[in-house]
Design a protein around this motif. Structure first.
Motif, PDB file in Angstrom:
ATOM      1  N   ILE A   1       0.859  -1.182   0.000  1.00 38.18           N
ATOM      2  CA  ILE A   1       0.000   0.000   0.000  1.00 38.18           C
ATOM      3  C   ILE A   1       0.896   1.233   0.000  1.00 38.18           C
ATOM      4  O   ILE A   1       1.765   1.376   0.853  1.00 38.18           O
ATOM      5  CB  ILE A   1      -0.915   0.017   1.246  1.00 38.18           C
TER       6      ILE A   1
ATOM      7  N   PHE B   1     -10.333  -0.428   1.168  1.00 39.28           N
ATOM      8  CA  PHE B   1     -11.182  -1.474   0.598  1.00 39.28           C
ATOM      9  C   PHE B   1     -10.348  -2.571  -0.043  1.00 39.28           C
ATOM     10  O   PHE B   1     -10.686  -3.760   0.041  1.00 39.28           O
ATOM     11  CB  PHE B   1     -12.175  -0.884  -0.407  1.00 39.28           C
ATOM     12  N   SER B   2      -9.264  -2.193  -0.664  1.00 35.01           N
ATOM     13  CA  SER B   2      -8.358  -3.184  -1.251  1.00 35.01           C
ATOM     14  C   SER B   2      -7.798  -4.112  -0.177  1.00 35.01           C
ATOM     15  O   SER B   2      -7.719  -5.327  -0.361  1.00 35.01           O
ATOM     16  CB  SER B   2      -7.223  -2.465  -1.989  1.00 35.01           C
TER      17      SER B   2
ATOM     18  N   ASN C   1      -5.646   5.328   1.962  1.00 35.72           N
ATOM     19  CA  ASN C   1      -6.851   6.113   1.754  1.00 35.72           C
ATOM     20  C   ASN C   1      -8.043   5.164   1.679  1.00 35.72           C
ATOM     21  O   ASN C   1      -7.899   3.962   1.889  1.00 35.72           O
ATOM     22  CB  ASN C   1      -6.734   6.981   0.493  1.00 35.72           C
ATOM     23  N   LEU C   2      -9.204   5.686   1.370  1.00 31.73           N
ATOM     24  CA  LEU C   2     -10.416   4.868   1.346  1.00 31.73           C
ATOM     25  C   LEU C   2     -10.321   3.751   0.314  1.00 31.73           C
ATOM     26  O   LEU C   2     -10.717   2.607   0.573  1.00 31.73           O
ATOM     27  CB  LEU C   2     -11.637   5.755   1.076  1.00 31.73           C
ATOM     28  N   SER C   3      -9.774   4.051  -0.826  1.00 33.32           N
ATOM     29  CA  SER C   3      -9.631   3.044  -1.875  1.00 33.32           C
ATOM     30  C   SER C   3      -8.683   1.918  -1.441  1.00 33.32           C
ATOM     31  O   SER C   3      -8.977   0.733  -1.636  1.00 33.32           O
ATOM     32  CB  SER C   3      -9.105   3.708  -3.157  1.00 33.32           C
ATOM     33  N   SER C   4      -7.550   2.289  -0.858  1.00 41.29           N
ATOM     34  CA  SER C   4      -6.610   1.267  -0.413  1.00 41.29           C
ATOM     35  C   SER C   4      -7.169   0.473   0.755  1.00 41.29           C
ATOM     36  O   SER C   4      -6.890  -0.713   0.902  1.00 41.29           O
ATOM     37  CB  SER C   4      -5.256   1.875  -0.064  1.00 41.29           C
TER      38      SER C   4
END
Length: 113
Positions: free
Chosen positions: A27, A36-37, A31-34
């Motif tokens: 990572i 969820f990942s 952030n929000l995207s990471s």
């Protein structure tokens, strides 16, 4: 038998942490995207499963042994975590950390007696 279950509990906890570390290893910016990942990563999911299993074992052990004995012995997770950091993630272990682990092991020995 309780000692074996306690060790399994500690191994599950440490393994869960290792898997969670692996899930965030690549990572860049958090952030929000990471997030969820990470949450959908097989490493993260398996780490969560191990935590659930460790919790079930812990609840069982709490019905059989005093908390004042169990909880300090669970500090072996710090020792296993340090070893995992060294062997899996190639982290540096300072002399101070080695002394700290030795103190933990001595403490666990006295509590187990």
């Amino acid at each position: 038998m309780y000692v074996i279950l306690l060790l399994v509990n500690v191994v599950f906890l440490t393994s869960g942490q290792v898997l969670w570390k692996m899930s965030v290893r690549n990572i860049g910016n958090f952030n929000l995207s990471s997030l969820f990942s990470v949450l959908l990563s097989p490493y993260f999911i398996m780490g969560g499963f191990l935590y659930v299993m460790a919790t079930l074992i812990w609840i069982y052990l709490l019905t059989k042994l005093p908390l004042s004995t169990l909880y300090p012995m669970q500090s072996l997770a710090y020792v296993f975590g340090l070893l995992a950091g060294y062997f899996i993630f190639h982290e540096f272990i300072s002399f101070q950390k080695i002394i700290g682990v030795a103190i933990i092991l001595i403490g666990v020995y006295f509590i187990a007696k």
